[in-house]
Design a protein around this motif. Structure first.
Motif, PDB file in Angstrom:
ATOM      1  N   GLN A  70       0.896  -1.204   0.082  1.00 29.47           N
ATOM      2  CA  GLN A  70      -0.188   0.057  -0.014  1.00 29.47           C
ATOM      3  C   GLN A  70       0.858   1.129   0.063  1.00 29.47           C
ATOM      4  O   GLN A  70       0.443   2.333  -0.677  1.00 29.47           O
ATOM      5  N   VAL A  71       2.094   1.223   0.679  1.00 28.49           N
ATOM      6  CA  VAL A  71       2.990   2.336   0.588  1.00 28.49           C
ATOM      7  C   VAL A  71       3.376   2.526  -0.814  1.00 28.49           C
ATOM      8  O   VAL A  71       3.435   3.670  -1.427  1.00 28.49           O
ATOM      9  N   LYS A  72       3.901   1.517  -1.521  1.00 33.82           N
ATOM     10  CA  LYS A  72       4.193   1.605  -2.875  1.00 33.82           C
ATOM     11  C   LYS A  72       3.127   2.072  -3.663  1.00 33.82           C
ATOM     12  O   LYS A  72       3.408   3.017  -4.555  1.00 33.82           O
ATOM     13  N   ASN A  96       9.364  19.623   0.543  1.00 30.67           N
ATOM     14  CA  ASN A  96       9.944  18.252   0.811  1.00 30.67           C
ATOM     15  C   ASN A  96       8.952  17.202   0.980  1.00 30.67           C
ATOM     16  O   ASN A  96       8.370  16.895   2.219  1.00 30.67           O
ATOM     17  N   TRP A  97       8.214  16.735  -0.065  1.00 28.69           N
ATOM     18  CA  TRP A  97       6.850  15.969   0.094  1.00 28.69           C
ATOM     19  C   TRP A  97       7.203  14.594   0.551  1.00 28.69           C
ATOM     20  O   TRP A  97       8.284  13.937   0.357  1.00 28.69           O
ATOM     21  N   GLU A  98       6.457  14.315   1.438  1.00 31.31           N
ATOM     22  CA  GLU A  98       6.611  12.830   2.072  1.00 31.31           C
ATOM     23  C   GLU A  98       5.161  12.274   2.059  1.00 31.31           C
ATOM     24  O   GLU A  98       4.162  12.912   2.074  1.00 31.31           O
ATOM     25  N   VAL A  99       5.195  10.948   1.663  1.00 30.74           N
ATOM     26  CA  VAL A  99       3.684   9.933   1.884  1.00 30.74           C
ATOM     27  C   VAL A  99       3.982   8.753   2.664  1.00 30.74           C
ATOM     28  O   VAL A  99       5.144   8.036   2.528  1.00 30.74           O
ATOM     29  N   ASN A 100       3.283   8.721   3.622  1.00 35.34           N
ATOM     30  CA  ASN A 100       3.446   7.624   4.577  1.00 35.34           C
ATOM     31  C   ASN A 100       1.997   6.836   4.827  1.00 35.34           C
ATOM     32  O   ASN A 100       1.160   7.605   4.463  1.00 35.34           O
TER      33      ASN A 100
END
Length: 267
Positions: A70-72, A96-100
């Protein structure tokens, strides 16, 4: 995941950026209240709060690793979506975009100022979101950050808190700086207005469409949310009003974004 603004800028050629601006849906200018709070202040506070949340999630073994399917999936959606976000806010190019992903039953997702995105597993698993629906959620939340709705809310709160007599002195911060610090810990609990939500819906639909995701997924998304809200409303609905009116608004705006989606498709 850090998606550096400098790297993302390579994905958006200058001519393409100008075209995106020319074709963009019209939701008006950002609120004047955003001018009362320095963007750097909000983004710094958001980055600190986001980092703390991720640390806490990691300590509780609730932070999904980069190899999690799901992270991918979410990061792939973000990689397609974020380049189209840059024309909406000039600061976004340097975020600094982040996706978690956080393991939690909460039906929730957010994007804090500065491009700090998080999804909870609950919204993916309980609503069984398709890629198009997940992109719609992400686009909506990213739109809040691009339109600086949190900064607007804080500006209004600060204006109310410090009084009109101090507004002429805001560039010097002073009391305003302390007010911002006090609100900084409440970024995730800020209540957006109905107009904020309408803007986020429309901008989010456009972002998804440009990224190659079907904007009609907004209808099925909110139908799923309506079903999930029976009984105790999920957290995501507490600040995101739904229902027939919202779905009607989305359907009314689909003609504006469906051509963008059609052009984004290969062939």
């Amino acid at each position: 995941m850090l998606l550096q603004g400098a790297a993302l800028s390579l994905l958006v050629p200058g001519a393409g950026l100008q075209l995106a601006q020319a074709e963009s849906v019209d939701v008006g200018r950002n609120s004047v209240f955003t001018k009362l709070i320095p963007a750097e202040t909000i983004e710094k506070s958001a980055a600190a709060q986001y980092a703390q949340m991720m640390q806490q999630a990691a300590a509780q073994k609730a932070l999904a690793g980069r190899d999690h399917p799901q992270v991918k999936r979410l990061r792939a959606i973000a990689t397609k979506t974020i380049p189209h976000a840059l024309s909406w806010n000039p600061r976004a190019r340097d975020w600094n975009w982040e996706v978690n992903l956080i393991a939690s039953k909460q039906i929730n997702a957010f994007c804090m100022p500065g491009g700090k995105i998080a999804f909870y597993t609950g919204i993916l698993d309980q609503l069984k979101l398709t890629d198009d629906e997940a992109a719609t959620v992400m686009g909506h939340e990213v739109a809040h950050a691009l339109r600086e709705h949190a900064r607007e809310r804080m500006g209004k709160n600060a204006a109310t808190g410090i009084g009109a007599t101090l507004l002429s002195q805001v560039l010097g911060l002073g009391e305003l700086g302390q007010t911002v610090a006090n609100y900084g810990a409440q970024l995730l609990s800020l209540q957006f207005s109905r107009s904020d939500e309408s803007e986020a819906d429309l901008v989010g639909m456009e972002l998804a469409a440009r990224a190659g995701f079907d904007p009609r997924a907004g209808v099925s998304l909110w139908q799923k949310m309506a079903i999930a809200s029976r009984g105790a409303p999920p957290q995501w609905l507490s600040t995101h009003p739904a229902g027939p009116t919202r779905i009607a608004d989305i359907e009314a705006n689909l003609p504006k974004v469906l051509p963008l989606y059609a052009r984004s498709r290969p062939g």
